[in-house]
Design a protein around this motif. Structure first.
Motif, mmCIF file in Angstrom:
data_model
loop_
_atom_site.group_PDB
_atom_site.id
_atom_site.type_symbol
_atom_site.label_atom_id
_atom_site.label_comp_id
_atom_site.label_asym_id
_atom_site.label_seq_id
_atom_site.Cartn_x
_atom_site.Cartn_y
_atom_site.Cartn_z
ATOM 1 N N MET A 233 1.114 -0.671 0.067
ATOM 2 C CA MET A 233 -0.222 0.006 -0.431
ATOM 3 C C MET A 233 1.147 1.127 -0.023
ATOM 4 N N GLN B 57 -3.670 -1.603 -1.741
ATOM 5 C CA GLN B 57 -4.262 -1.640 -1.202
ATOM 6 C C GLN B 57 -3.998 0.489 -1.183
ATOM 7 N N TRP C 173 -7.827 3.487 3.409
ATOM 8 C CA TRP C 173 -7.761 3.513 4.138
ATOM 9 C C TRP C 173 -7.014 5.306 4.918
#
Length: 650
Positions: free
Chosen positions: A241, A264, A301
Motif C-alpha cells: 500500500m 491497497q 484506509w
C-alpha cells in the motif's frame, strides 16, 4: 477493521516503549504503523543492515496482539548516502541542489537511488517476509508531495530526452512536426538538443511541457511500481500500500496510475494545516475522500487522521472538541474502513514539533486521548456496514492530461480545475447524494450522470465512451474549455470546439474570453429557468446553437445573442453544456434538475449536517454528521456540536 496510531518509538527513550504499547492497547488500537522514516537506523553504514530495533518493536507489539504496518524507508535517505553520491539529490529550477535535511530530497531518475533503494528494501523484506504480525507494507511516504514531484537535474534531462526519443521512435522530424517547432525557430536536429522546461523568456512550447508532465508522472509511477514488484517477489502474499497526501489533482503525477500498482490505497487526511485560518469546508473534505476512493474504485484506509493542531514552522488550528473525531466518522462514511491517527505522541525534537499528536509531549492523557478511545470503541461496532463497497450513481471525471494542460496554460487567473470540480460536487453533497471522483479510463456504465469539468484535451477513445454512455440513457455534463486541444496540447486546425462534440451537444463555440472576476457578466434563464438570473465569470464560451435547447443566455451588451448553458437529447440520454463559470445558485439549480430527471433521490438536510447511508443486508446504518459548532437536529436526531450519531436501519 484496523484501528491504530502512527508510532515512532525510535524518537523516544526505549524505556517508554512498553508503557506506550500498553497505552496504545488501552486506547482501543489493534495496529501500529512504523519505520517509514528510519533508513539510517536500519543501515547506519553502507551495507551494514541492522533491524534489531524493529525486531524489538514488533516483539512488544505481538505480546499485545497489535498488528504492524511496516514502511519502506526510502522517503528519507541517510546522510552518508547523500554525501557519497550527491547526484542522488534532486534540483530546484535553476540548477540549485536540494540540500540534505528535508524529506523526499532524492531524484526519481537517479540510478544510485534505485540501486540503494533496492538494497534496503530487499534486505528489509527478506528479514520480515515470514512475520505474520505485518499486515501491510507501505511503500515510501506521500509520494510526490511538497514539490518532490519535480526535479530539474542532469539525470532528469537525460532521461527526458531518452523518453522523447522512445515516444517519437527516434524520429526527431516527427517531434518537430508534432510540436510545431518552426515557431520561434525551435527546430531540433537531435534529441540531445531538447531542453527541460526550466525558466526562459516568455514560455516553453506547450507540447514540450505536456510531454514533460507525462514524463514526471511516469518516473514516479515507475518508482512505486519498482518497489511493489520487489516486495511481491520476496513476499508474494504481502499487502502493498501507499499513503497518499491531499491535493492529488494538482500534482505532477497521476495518482490513479500509482494506485494501479498497489493492493491497497491509503490517505493522509488533513482538513486543516498550519497557516490555515480554519478548516476547509465539509464538502471539500468529502470531495478529497471520494477522490481517494476513486483511485482504485475501492474502499481505502486513512493512515494519518488528524487529532491535534498541525504544522511545521507555523502552528495550525486546533480542532475543536469532537471536531477531529467527527472528521474520522466522515472518513468512514466516505469509504474508509481502517484508520490510524497521526501521531501517537507529539515530537519534542525535529521538524514536526508542532504536529501535535493524541498525546502531547508532556505525555498526559487528556481530551484527545479519550476522543480517540471513544471513537475506536464505537466505530468497530459497524465493521460489517463500513467494509461494504460504495455504489453511487453520479461521477465527476478527471483526466491527468487535461489537468496538466491547465498547469501549463492557466488561461484565467481564477481557473482552478480542482476547485471547479468541487463546485459541481457541492450541490450533490448538499442533498446527501453520493458522488464518485474518478479518472477518465474507468467504466462509466454503472452511473446515471457523468460530469466532465474542463476536459480540455480531446481523446477519441474518451469521446466514444461519453457518446455511448449518453446513447444508453446517461446524462453528460460538459463545460467550457472542453475538447479544445489535441493529445499533444495543440489546438487542432479546421475543427471547432468542443472538438468531436459539436453534433452531440448541438452547438459550436465561435469565440471565447477569459475573465478575471467571478461576476463579470449577467446570465439570464429561459423557459423552465426563467426565474433564475445571476452572474458568471472566470471564462466563457460564445455558444452558437444548432439544435440544442437554450437554458441560459448571456445578458450583457454585444453577447446577448449567445447561449451560456444548453441541453440536448442524445440517444436515450441527455447532454448539458455549461459555457461559463456560474454562481452557486444557478449551478445548484442545474444539478438538481438533472437529479430530478434521473430520479436520483435527494435528501436535503440543514446546512452543515451530512447524512450518509452505508452497508447492505448484513448491516445497514445511517450516519448523521454535524459539521457545525452548534447543536442541530435532523430526522428527529439531536446532534451536539461536531457529533456523529449512527442509527441502525436493519
Amino acid at each position: 477493521m484496523l484501528l491504530g496510531v502512527d508510532y515512532y518509538p525510535e524518537q523516544w527513550n526505549i524505556d517508554l516503549m512498553e508503557q506506550d504499547m500498553d497505552t496504545i492497547v488501552k486506547m482501543g488500537c489493534n495496529v501500529i504503523r512504523i519505520a517509514e522514516f528510519s533508513w539510517h537506523m536500519m543501515e547506519k553504514r553502507e551495507g551494514q543492515f541492522d533491524f534489531s530495533f524493529f525486531d524489538h518493536v514488533i516483539e512488544e507489539a505481538k505480546k499485545r496482539n497489535l498488528k504492524v504496518i511496516m514502511g519502506t524507508p526510502t522517503a528519507t535517505i541517510p546522510a552518508w548516502l547523500a554525501k557519497k553520491y550527491p547526484d542522488i539529490l534532486s534540483e530546484f529550477e535553476g540548477g540549485k541542489k536540494r540540500s540534505f535535511g528535508g524529506r523526499h530530497v532524492y531524484c526519481f531518475n537517479s540510478a544510485t537511488m534505485y540501486a540503494y533503494s533496492e538494497k534496503i528494501v530487499r534486505a528489509l523484506v527478506e528479514h520480515y517476509k515470514n512475520e505474520e504480525a505485518i499486515v501491510a507494507w507501505q511503500i515510501d511516504n506521500e509520494i510526490g508531495h511538497e514539490g518532490s514531484d519535480i526535479c530539474y537535474c542532469e539525470n532528469c534531462q537525460k532521461k527526458f530526452q531518452q523518453y522523447l526519443s522512445e515516444t517519437f521512435q527516434g524520429q526527431i522530424d516527427r517531434l518537430n512536426d508534432t510540436y510545431g517547432t518552426t515557431f520561434w525557430s525551435q527546430e531540433y536536429n537531435s534529441f540531445d538538443e531538447i531542453p527541460i522546461p526550466t525558466e526562459t523568456i516568455t514560455t516553453h512550447n506547450p507540447a514540450l511541457r505536456q510531454d514533460w508532465e507525462r514524463f514526471r508522472s511516469k518516473v514516479i509511477v515507475d518508482f512505486i511500481d519498482f518497489q511493489a514488484k520487489l516486495i511481491k517477489s520476496i513476499a508474494p502474499k504481502a499487502v502493498v500500500m501507499h499513503d497518499f497526501p491531499g491535493g492529488g489533482l494538482g500534482k505532477h503525477v497521476d495518482y490513479s496510475k500509482v494506485a494501479a500498482t498497489l493492493d491497497q490505497v491509503a490517505y493522509n487526511n488533513y482538513p486543516v494545516w498550519g497557516g490555515q485560518k480554519e478548516p476547509i469546508a465539509p464538502h471539500e473534505i468529502a470531495f478529497g475522500l471520494d477522490y481517494i476512493r476513486g483511485l482504485k474504485g475501492e474502499n481505502f484506509w486513512i493512515t494519518e487522521a488528524i487529532m491535534g493542531a498541525q504544522g511545521h514552522d507555523v502552528t495550525g488550528f486546533l480542532p475543536r472538541p469532537n471536531q477531529a473525531k467527527m472528521w474520522s466518522y466522515q472518513g468512514m462514511a466516505h469509504g474508509c474502513d481502517s484508520m490510524m491517527y497521526f501521531r501517537y505522541r507529539g515530537a519534542t525534537k525535529g521538524a514536526e514539533q508542532f504536529c501535535y499528536g493524541i498525546l502531547d509531549a508532556d505525555n498526559v492523557k487528556r481530551r484527545k486521548f479519550y476522543e480517540v478511545q471513544s471513537f475506536f470503541r464505537d466505530i468497530k461496532n459497524y465493521d460489517a456496514a463500513l467494509k461494504t463497497p460504495i455504489r453511487n450513481q453520479v461521477a465527476i471525471v478527471y483526466d491527468y492530461d487535461s489537468l496538466a494542460s491547465f498547469r501549463i496554460q492557466k488561461q484565467s487567473i481564477l481557473l482552478d480545475p480542482a476547485a471547479e470540480m468541487q463546485k459541481f460536487y457541492k450541490p450533490f453533497f448538499d442533498v446527501n447524494v453520493g458522488v464518485d471522483v474518478i479518472p477518465e479510463d474507468r467504466d462509466f456504465s454503472k452511473y446515471q450522470v457523468l460530469i466532465l469539468p474542463q476536459m480540455i484535451i480531446h481523446k477519441p477513445e474518451m469521446e466514444a465512451k461519453v457518446k455511448a454512455f449518453a446513447e444508453q440513457g446517461g446524462t453528460v455534463v460538459l463545460t467550457y474549455r472542453c475538447s479544445v486541444k489535441d493529445a499533444n496540447n495543440n489546438v487542432p486546425f479546421g475543427k471547432t470546439a468542443p472538438v468531436g462534440y459539436n453534433e452531440f451537444a448541438g452547438h459550436c463555440v465561435v469565440e471565447t474570453e477569459s475573465l478575471q472576476t467571478l461576476d463579470a457578466f449577467p446570465v439570464v434563464g429561459t423557459g423552465a429557468f426563467a426565474k433564475y438570473n445571476g452572474m458568471g465569470g472566470i471564462f466563457r464560451d460564445m455558444i452558437e446553437v444548432k439544435d440544442a435547447e437554450i437554458l441560459f443566455r448571456y445578458g450583457d451588451t454585444f453577447y446577448d445573442s449567445f447561449a451560456a448553458v444548453t441541453r440536448k437529447p442524445a440517444g436515450k440520454g441527455m447532454v448539458y453544456y455549461i459555457g461559463c463559470g456560474l454562481e452557486e445558485s444557478i449551478t445548484k439549480a442545474l444539478m438538481e434538475t438533472i437529479m430530478k430527471e434521473k430520479e436520483i433521490p435527494m435528501y436535503p438536510s440543514q446546512n452543515g449536517v451530512e447524512i450518509v447511508t452505508r452497508g447492505e443486508k448484513e448491516q445497514q446504518i445511517k450516519m448523521y454528521i454535524n459539521h457545525n459548532g452548534t447543536e442541530a437536529e435532523e430526522d428527529g436526531v439531536k446532534l451536539a456540536p461536531f457529533e456523529c450519531v449512527i442509527k441502525s436501519i436493519n
